[in-house]
Design an enzyme around this catalytic site. Sequence first.
Site, PDB file in Angstrom:
ATOM      1  N   ALA A 151       1.063  -1.236  -0.096  1.00  0.00           N
ATOM      2  CA  ALA A 151       0.242   0.473  -0.408  1.00  0.00           C
ATOM      3  C   ALA A 151       0.808   1.095   0.136  1.00  0.00           C
ATOM      4  O   ALA A 151       1.692   1.048   0.427  1.00  0.00           O
ATOM      5  CB  ALA A 151      -0.992   0.206   1.361  1.00  0.00           C
ATOM      6  N   PHE A 152       0.138   2.286  -0.403  1.00  0.00           N
ATOM      7  CA  PHE A 152       1.016   3.984  -0.539  1.00  0.00           C
ATOM      8  C   PHE A 152       1.621   4.374   0.478  1.00  0.00           C
ATOM      9  O   PHE A 152       2.784   5.404   0.840  1.00  0.00           O
ATOM     10  CB  PHE A 152       0.105   4.349  -1.335  1.00  0.00           C
ATOM     11  CG  PHE A 152      -0.677   5.757  -0.852  1.00  0.00           C
ATOM     12  CD1 PHE A 152      -0.141   6.752   0.394  1.00  0.00           C
ATOM     13  CD2 PHE A 152      -1.865   4.842  -0.310  1.00  0.00           C
ATOM     14  CE1 PHE A 152      -1.219   6.919   1.104  1.00  0.00           C
ATOM     15  CE2 PHE A 152      -3.111   5.415   1.207  1.00  0.00           C
ATOM     16  CZ  PHE A 152      -2.235   6.613   1.740  1.00  0.00           C
ATOM     17  N   LYS A 153       1.257   3.944   2.159  1.00  0.00           N
ATOM     18  CA  LYS A 153       1.717   3.806   3.134  1.00  0.00           C
ATOM     19  C   LYS A 153       2.752   3.742   3.253  1.00  0.00           C
ATOM     20  O   LYS A 153       3.784   4.448   4.566  1.00  0.00           O
ATOM     21  CB  LYS A 153       1.190   4.203   3.925  1.00  0.00           C
ATOM     22  CG  LYS A 153      -0.508   4.295   4.477  1.00  0.00           C
ATOM     23  CD  LYS A 153      -1.647   4.160   5.189  1.00  0.00           C
ATOM     24  CE  LYS A 153      -2.243   5.135   5.490  1.00  0.00           C
ATOM     25  NZ  LYS A 153      -3.564   4.546   4.548  1.00  0.00           N
ATOM     26  N   ASP A 154       3.674   2.615   2.491  1.00  0.00           N
ATOM     27  CA  ASP A 154       4.773   1.890   2.644  1.00  0.00           C
ATOM     28  C   ASP A 154       5.331   3.646   2.588  1.00  0.00           C
ATOM     29  O   ASP A 154       6.524   3.029   3.299  1.00  0.00           O
ATOM     30  CB  ASP A 154       5.099   1.127   1.640  1.00  0.00           C
ATOM     31  CG  ASP A 154       4.367  -0.456   2.214  1.00  0.00           C
ATOM     32  OD1 ASP A 154       4.660  -0.456   3.461  1.00  0.00           O
ATOM     33  OD2 ASP A 154       4.194  -1.048   1.424  1.00  0.00           O
ATOM     34  N   ALA A 204       6.109   5.680   5.499  1.00  0.00           N
ATOM     35  CA  ALA A 204       6.345   5.314   6.172  1.00  0.00           C
ATOM     36  C   ALA A 204       7.812   4.824   6.391  1.00  0.00           C
ATOM     37  O   ALA A 204       8.151   4.892   7.208  1.00  0.00           O
ATOM     38  CB  ALA A 204       5.756   3.866   7.423  1.00  0.00           C
TER      39      ALA A 204
END
Length: 433
Positions: free
Chosen positions: A105-108, A111
């Site tokens: 997911a893009f949150k990688d 983060a």
Amino acid sequence: MKYYSTNKNAPMATLHEAVVKGLAPDRGLYMPERIPTLPASFFQHIEQLSFQEIACTVAEAFFGEDVEKEDLRRIVCDTLSFDCPIAQVDENIYALELFHGPTLAFKDVGARFMARLLQYFIRQEDAGRVNVLVATSGDTGSAVANGFLGVEGIHVYVLYPKGKVSRIQESQFTTLGRNITALEVDGVFDDCQRLVKQAFLDPELNAHLRLTSANSINVARFLPQAFYYFNAYARMKGLGKADKMVMCVPSGNFGNITAGLFGHEMGLPIHRFIAANNANDIFYNYLQTGRYEPKASIQTLANAMDVGDPSNFARVYDLYGGSHERITAYIGGATYSDDDIRETMLECHRRTGYVLDPHGACGYRALREQLRDGEAGVFCETAHPAKFKEKVDEILGADIAIPERLAAFMRGKKQSVELSREFEDFKAFLLKE
Ligand SMILES: *Cc1c(COP(=O)(O)O)cnc(C)c1O
């Protein structure tokens, strides 16, 4: 570069302070005091640059004053250990695939960048281990845990509600070990969030432990998301499709789209943006009426966008000087029910063969409905459909493949510590660590 608070009632912060604190003391969100612009020459030949080269240039513009050049390049390259490519879905519609990272997911992106920048700053302090507390209903916990995995000097505690997170999601933060501890709370997500908030306010805990959050409002998590908007433009330019490029972002807390808007302020020639919402239509209503009226969130199929009071609205508002006219001139909206999402996923799969996830489906649909003559559209495919395999299989009547890196999590051994929802238990646990 200094950072001010959107509430304008806190002292300016350095990048170091803004990253460690997350939220400003007046509870506002940090904003860079100015937005650097990139020269026209950069955009002229951008299609010849790699994603990493582009990202280094963007990162230097924002963080170059505060982070040594070589360190910054290393942080960017470590962060982007995977690509964010575009894939054609329809004649003039492309998916910006943001799911090729460790947790799909893009949150990688945010983060991983934040973990490395935080490490860079705490090394300078030499003040012992930093403990990151994060409450999750699923997706944030996995991105943060994997983003920080193996980063020396930082320990992450992920609090999640027992029995309320899907097995796929749970496996992504309970099987890691090393510097990641999963805490399985006998309660609901709100209990987890309350425990984290209370911990930050507890004087005794804070006297013993250095606590910080990895909240999505952290500048080090949201700004790096600008990298892939530049990459989308570069790849579209390479195809001769960038003259009137519309960027459509499935939005919940509005961190992702805000990063794209920052990109535009830096000179990125994106023609206009569309924020695609699920049934949580607060921003959509703001565009129609000029009134921002938060409400309780509604559960939907695209559950990572179930937000009733999007935090980053404050940043969008601030970026455009609070002008409804300026905001509506550049950003469009859309809102879709679960039935719309199902119908879109099915129709797109039947006609094009492309498998959308429920979040990306909102973005795709908004482009199908709103793209004008001469425009080409790119929507963020914010997560891999296999993360929602049960729902997706049911909607499409298919059995979609699980990528190997997701299957590997599911084979891992679950390690977690069970906790009650009482703060005293949580506190006692942390003090023993
Ligand atoms: C977090 C998330 C979103 C929403 O992004 P915001 O930055 O909060 O607007 C959309 N899709 C997926 C899959 C997410 O995990």
